[in-house]
Design an enzyme around this catalytic site. Sequence first.
Site, PDB file in Angstrom:
ATOM      1  N   HIS A  12      48.162  44.874  35.892  1.00  0.00           N
ATOM      2  CA  HIS A  12      49.537  44.435  35.563  1.00  0.00           C
ATOM      3  C   HIS A  12      50.151  43.903  36.858  1.00  0.00           C
ATOM      4  O   HIS A  12      50.613  44.660  37.700  1.00  0.00           O
ATOM      5  CB  HIS A  12      50.367  45.599  35.010  1.00  0.00           C
ATOM      6  CG  HIS A  12      51.750  45.205  34.596  1.00  0.00           C
ATOM      7  ND1 HIS A  12      52.271  45.510  33.363  1.00  0.00           N
ATOM      8  CD2 HIS A  12      52.729  44.525  35.241  1.00  0.00           C
ATOM      9  CE1 HIS A  12      53.497  45.037  33.270  1.00  0.00           C
ATOM     10  NE2 HIS A  12      53.806  44.442  34.403  1.00  0.00           N
ATOM     11  N   HIS A  14      52.530  40.750  38.828  1.00  0.00           N
ATOM     12  CA  HIS A  14      53.419  39.581  38.833  1.00  0.00           C
ATOM     13  C   HIS A  14      53.143  38.777  40.096  1.00  0.00           C
ATOM     14  O   HIS A  14      53.353  39.278  41.205  1.00  0.00           O
ATOM     15  CB  HIS A  14      54.882  40.011  38.818  1.00  0.00           C
ATOM     16  CG  HIS A  14      55.251  40.783  37.592  1.00  0.00           C
ATOM     17  ND1 HIS A  14      55.702  40.185  36.439  1.00  0.00           N
ATOM     18  CD2 HIS A  14      55.199  42.112  37.320  1.00  0.00           C
ATOM     19  CE1 HIS A  14      55.933  41.108  35.516  1.00  0.00           C
ATOM     20  NE2 HIS A  14      55.633  42.287  36.025  1.00  0.00           N
ATOM     21  N   LYS A  95      51.218  39.365  26.269  1.00  0.00           N
ATOM     22  CA  LYS A  95      52.203  40.345  26.709  1.00  0.00           C
ATOM     23  C   LYS A  95      53.483  40.218  25.895  1.00  0.00           C
ATOM     24  O   LYS A  95      54.093  39.146  25.861  1.00  0.00           O
ATOM     25  CB  LYS A  95      52.509  40.108  28.195  1.00  0.00           C
ATOM     26  CG  LYS A  95      53.630  40.958  28.785  1.00  0.00           C
ATOM     27  CD  LYS A  95      53.207  42.396  28.972  1.00  0.00           C
ATOM     28  CE  LYS A  95      54.384  43.259  29.427  1.00  0.00           C
ATOM     29  NZ  LYS A  95      54.757  43.028  30.824  1.00  0.00           N
ATOM     30  N   HIS A 134      55.703  45.758  26.938  1.00  0.00           N
ATOM     31  CA  HIS A 134      56.750  46.385  27.750  1.00  0.00           C
ATOM     32  C   HIS A 134      57.559  47.231  26.776  1.00  0.00           C
ATOM     33  O   HIS A 134      58.388  46.698  26.041  1.00  0.00           O
ATOM     34  CB  HIS A 134      57.631  45.332  28.429  1.00  0.00           C
ATOM     35  CG  HIS A 134      58.680  45.927  29.313  1.00  0.00           C
ATOM     36  ND1 HIS A 134      58.750  45.673  30.660  1.00  0.00           N
ATOM     37  CD2 HIS A 134      59.690  46.799  29.050  1.00  0.00           C
ATOM     38  CE1 HIS A 134      59.756  46.357  31.189  1.00  0.00           C
ATOM     39  NE2 HIS A 134      60.349  47.053  30.225  1.00  0.00           N
ATOM     40  N   HIS A 168      52.935  50.034  32.144  1.00  0.00           N
ATOM     41  CA  HIS A 168      53.695  50.814  33.142  1.00  0.00           C
ATOM     42  C   HIS A 168      54.412  52.017  32.533  1.00  0.00           C
ATOM     43  O   HIS A 168      55.635  52.102  32.565  1.00  0.00           O
ATOM     44  CB  HIS A 168      54.675  49.937  33.928  1.00  0.00           C
ATOM     45  CG  HIS A 168      55.450  48.921  33.122  1.00  0.00           C
ATOM     46  ND1 HIS A 168      56.140  49.243  31.977  1.00  0.00           N
ATOM     47  CD2 HIS A 168      55.645  47.599  33.310  1.00  0.00           C
ATOM     48  CE1 HIS A 168      56.712  48.158  31.507  1.00  0.00           C
ATOM     49  NE2 HIS A 168      56.431  47.146  32.299  1.00  0.00           N
ATOM     50  N   ASP A 240      52.136  46.656  38.549  1.00  0.00           N
ATOM     51  CA  ASP A 240      53.445  46.072  38.237  1.00  0.00           C
ATOM     52  C   ASP A 240      54.138  45.622  39.522  1.00  0.00           C
ATOM     53  O   ASP A 240      55.361  45.665  39.631  1.00  0.00           O
ATOM     54  CB  ASP A 240      54.340  47.038  37.443  1.00  0.00           C
ATOM     55  CG  ASP A 240      55.537  46.322  36.828  1.00  0.00           C
ATOM     56  OD1 ASP A 240      55.520  45.084  36.735  1.00  0.00           O
ATOM     57  OD2 ASP A 240      56.509  47.018  36.463  1.00  0.00           O
TER      58      ASP A 240
HETATM   59  C1  NCD Z   1      59.215  42.976  36.528  1.00  0.00           C
HETATM   60  C2  NCD Z   1      59.526  41.616  37.147  1.00  0.00           C
HETATM   61  O1  NCD Z   1      60.304  41.560  38.104  1.00  0.00           O
HETATM   62  O2  NCD Z   1      58.963  40.613  36.693  1.00  0.00           O
HETATM   63  N1  NCD Z   1      60.198  43.912  36.971  1.00  0.00           N
HETATM   64  C3  NCD Z   1      60.082  45.263  36.996  1.00  0.00           C
HETATM   65  O3  NCD Z   1      61.059  45.934  37.343  1.00  0.00           O
HETATM   66  N2  NCD Z   1      58.959  45.858  36.678  1.00  0.00           N
HETATM   67  C4  NCD Z   1      59.142  42.832  35.048  1.00  0.00           C
HETATM   68  C5  NCD Z   1      58.592  44.031  34.339  1.00  0.00           C
HETATM   69  O4  NCD Z   1      57.399  44.293  34.350  1.00  0.00           O
HETATM   70  O5  NCD Z   1      59.404  44.767  33.744  1.00  0.00           O
HETATM   71 ZN    ZN Z   2      55.681  44.012  35.032  1.00  0.00          ZN
END
Ligand code: NCD
Ligand code: ZN
Length: 336
Positions: A12, A14, A95, A134, A168, A240
Amino acid sequence: MVISLDSPLDMHLHLRDGDMLDIVAPLSAETFAAGLIMPNLVPPVTTKEAVCAYRERILEAQAGHRFLPYMTLFFKSDYSPEFLESVREEILAIKLYPAGITTNSEGGVSGFDLGELSPVLGAMSDLGIPLCVHGETGGFVMDREAEFIPVYEMLAQNFPDLTIVMEHITTKDAVEALDRYENLYATITLHHLYITLDDVAGGLLQPHLFCKPIAKRPEDRTALLNAALKAHPKVMFGSDSAPHPRDKKEAPGCAAGVFTAPIALQALAQLFDRHDALDNLQAFVSGNAQRIYGIVPPVKEVVLEKTPWLVPDIYEGTVVPMFAGQSLEWRIVSVG
Ligand code: NCD
Ligand code: ZN
């Protein structure tokens, strides 16, 4: 003391786009063999062309490191079965975000009407495309995940052949749900294994630890730790890691997300070592995900040793990692 990890996976992740992608992609690609790339760009990744173009930008940004970006699509209830079939080979999962629940999720799902979701979920089940979720309602922030469990159960019951990953997870309730349905799995982050709400807001506010879902109670963290440290067969590591520029974190209206990619393996080694569970780290960071997703990631051996390592204050003057300026007990010595 030295340990070696084979093909660590971040299920997971970003990576963002543009300048931020250029900063963070090499940091994940350096130490992980592969990652499941989240589609919450602006606009979100909803077409085959967008998936392929984003993958190309990631490959270009990862600075020559051997790293496989497993791509995802942003769930839309109006995807046709033909579209899903045509994009199947390009993605590992889809997702689903509830609308507005987190960063860049405005185009997500409103309400969880089975009639509306069924055509896409049925097609995903038939095609063997896992659903990553999510899982938060719009309720009181500490209760959002627990309130979402009935939605997970509804999905798991109605689509028994669909692989559903609770992303998460942060609560004891979610850990317990794992064992009730054969097709429910979960990712656990690094930060939710370390912190509770007290670390975020119990003293001076710590914006770099503010994320969605928010860290919960000590008993929730204990349940997550128990699952991770024994490498419960249905849990996988998913950082995450969610970078935001420093000025968006150290600000009123602080953006949600903890940036952990470059410190994740070192901090996991520290945690598993402290709990005498290093033998289970391989399964947690790679083996379980390989089995659950049926993937064979690129070969990469990461060797860590128990020697103090000072975490940088900031990367490229832009993004502040968890444990910034602090010392971790493990460091990476080689990647082969
Ligand atoms: C994530 C993001 O910033 O893209 N933020 C977070 O607090 N985890 C998005 C997500 O996974 O909820
Ligand atoms: Zn995330």
